[in-house]
Design a protein around this motif. Structure first.
Motif: not given
Lengths: 56, 91
Positions: B36-45
């Motif tokens: 989830x953290x990685x997906x969240x980071x990717x979205x924010x990017x």
């Protein structure tokens, strides 16, 4: 799961509601839009369920 | 069988050949949180790149950097607003 729904909804609502460059805080209309966005999504969801059910 | 008198339930960690379900569950939760953290980071990017880097130059300008920083803060705030709106539904 729940987390996933929040993530997807935040992504869509961000696109719909934050039209300009991000500021150091949200202006009122942006906040309202985000909150409305989530609630309207739920309303829409219910409508769709009802429609499906009426098709059965 | 032995003289310890404790009720014999299969105690965790006593056997190294049996995977402990609790440990497995913890590992699974960790992996899920990380995903989830990685997906969240990717979205924010993605979002902040869209909003802040409109004309890529030869380096990140000061205004682009501050925009990104605000963008991250705002996106996290937005996540909170959506969460609250979803889970304080009083009908």
């Amino acid at each position: 799961m729940v987390n996933e729904m929040v993530a997807k909804l935040t992504s869509s609502c961000w696109d719909k509601c934050i039209t300009g460059t991000p500021g150091s805080k949200f202006i009122n209309s942006e906040q309202t839009c985000l909150s409305n966005c989530a609630q309207r999504y739920l309303d829409m969801s219910m409508l769709i369920m009802k429609q499906f059910q009426s098709m059965l | 069988m032995n003289g310890y008198g404790s009720s014999s339930s299969s105690s965790s960690g006593s056997s190294s050949s049996q995977p402990n379900p609790e440990v497995l569950m913890d590992q699974l939760k960790n992996q899920l949180a990380q995903a989830y953290a990685e997906e969240f980071l990717e979205t924010v990017r993605g979002k902040c790149f869209e909003k802040c880097i409109s004309k890529p130059g030869s380096s990140l300008s000061g205004s682009e950097s501050s925009c990104v920083s605000r963008c991250v803060e705002r996106y996290i705030e937005a996540t909170g607003i959506i969460s609250k709106a979803l889970f304080s539904q009083q009908r």
